[in-house]
Design a protein around this motif. Sequence first.
Motif, PDB file in Angstrom:
ATOM      1  N   LEU A  65       0.827  -1.206   0.000  1.00 44.24           N
ATOM      2  CA  LEU A  65       0.000   0.000   0.000  1.00 44.24           C
ATOM      3  C   LEU A  65       0.862   1.255   0.000  1.00 44.24           C
ATOM      4  CD1 LEU A  65      -2.833  -1.037   2.496  1.00 44.24           C
ATOM      5  CD2 LEU A  65      -2.968  -0.836   0.002  1.00 44.24           C
ATOM      6  N   ILE A  66       2.009   1.199   0.682  1.00 42.22           N
ATOM      7  CA  ILE A  66       2.927   2.346   0.674  1.00 42.22           C
ATOM      8  C   ILE A  66       3.458   2.571  -0.732  1.00 42.22           C
ATOM      9  CG2 ILE A  66       5.192   3.153   1.466  1.00 42.22           C
ATOM     10  CD1 ILE A  66       4.605   1.704   4.110  1.00 42.22           C
ATOM     11  N   SER A  82       0.714   4.032  -2.869  1.00 43.93           N
ATOM     12  CA  SER A  82       0.396   5.427  -2.564  1.00 43.93           C
ATOM     13  C   SER A  82       1.500   6.374  -3.012  1.00 43.93           C
ATOM     14  CB  SER A  82       0.152   5.589  -1.060  1.00 43.93           C
ATOM     15  OG  SER A  82       1.331   5.312  -0.323  1.00 43.93           O
ATOM     16  N   TRP A 116       0.651  -0.163  -9.630  1.00 42.24           N
ATOM     17  CA  TRP A 116       0.037   1.090 -10.071  1.00 42.24           C
ATOM     18  C   TRP A 116       0.367   1.375 -11.540  1.00 42.24           C
ATOM     19  CZ3 TRP A 116      -3.554   4.441  -9.963  1.00 42.24           C
ATOM     20  CH2 TRP A 116      -3.384   5.653 -10.637  1.00 42.24           C
ATOM     21  N   SER A 118       4.215  -0.385  -6.226  1.00 38.73           N
ATOM     22  CA  SER A 118       4.535   0.621  -7.238  1.00 38.73           C
ATOM     23  C   SER A 118       4.322   0.064  -8.643  1.00 38.73           C
ATOM     24  CB  SER A 118       5.981   1.091  -7.058  1.00 38.73           C
ATOM     25  OG  SER A 118       6.302   2.114  -7.981  1.00 38.73           O
ATOM     26  N   ALA A 124       1.062   6.518  -7.007  1.00 42.11           N
ATOM     27  CA  ALA A 124      -0.211   6.947  -7.581  1.00 42.11           C
ATOM     28  C   ALA A 124      -0.321   8.436  -7.895  1.00 42.11           C
ATOM     29  CB  ALA A 124      -1.354   6.508  -6.672  1.00 42.11           C
TER      30      ALA A 124
END
Length: 210
Positions: free
Chosen positions: A18-19, A22, A166, A163, A25
């Motif tokens: 998730l890091i 984020s 995404w 990463s 993104a």
Amino acid sequence: MNPTFSPSAPLLFCQSLLIGLSIAAPVGQIGLLAIQRTLDHGRPAGLATGLGAALADAIYGAIGAFGVSGLIAWLLSLRLWLGLFGGGFLLWLAWRIATKPAVRRANAPPPAGTLLRYVAGTFVLTISNPTTILSFMAVFAALAGRTPSASPWVMVAGVLTGSALWWLILSTGVGWLRNRFDERWQRAVNLCSAALLAGLGLWQLGHLVL
């Protein structure tokens, strides 16, 4: 027990994923390049552009996860020169995009050498911003404190996966819309991308002297 197979490793991997997601993104210079190259050359070009940034994120993640203080201090000491290089590189990319003609759509992916060049270019562009390591340090230190038995490599793998995920989503979505853009719209997108990249480059250079 081997820390790599700690019971907390799956949770740590998901948190790190998730890091990475984020961090990748927000639409910045790499996102603009990925969109522009996907529209010009197809999904493989956009994905290759994003993967260069994902690799750089993973390297900074590794530095933050392992707490390599000497390397961190060295990178931060190069902040000015790396920032100048990154800003200049953005201006050069903006000029290249603005001055090149619209390309005819091709279904075949770009040559492997071109894709590798895209990966290398965005890797260098991302790695030239060493201040991002500060955010990695803060987040990774907090995660490591919660799960001290897990290997830092779990965090690195999570950041890389998030990463890369995404960039896969972005290039797939833009690639789906690609055939809806004619050469006139492609030229407009290129000019807008060039203007935004130039603005980001000037902002980065101006931020160094203020």
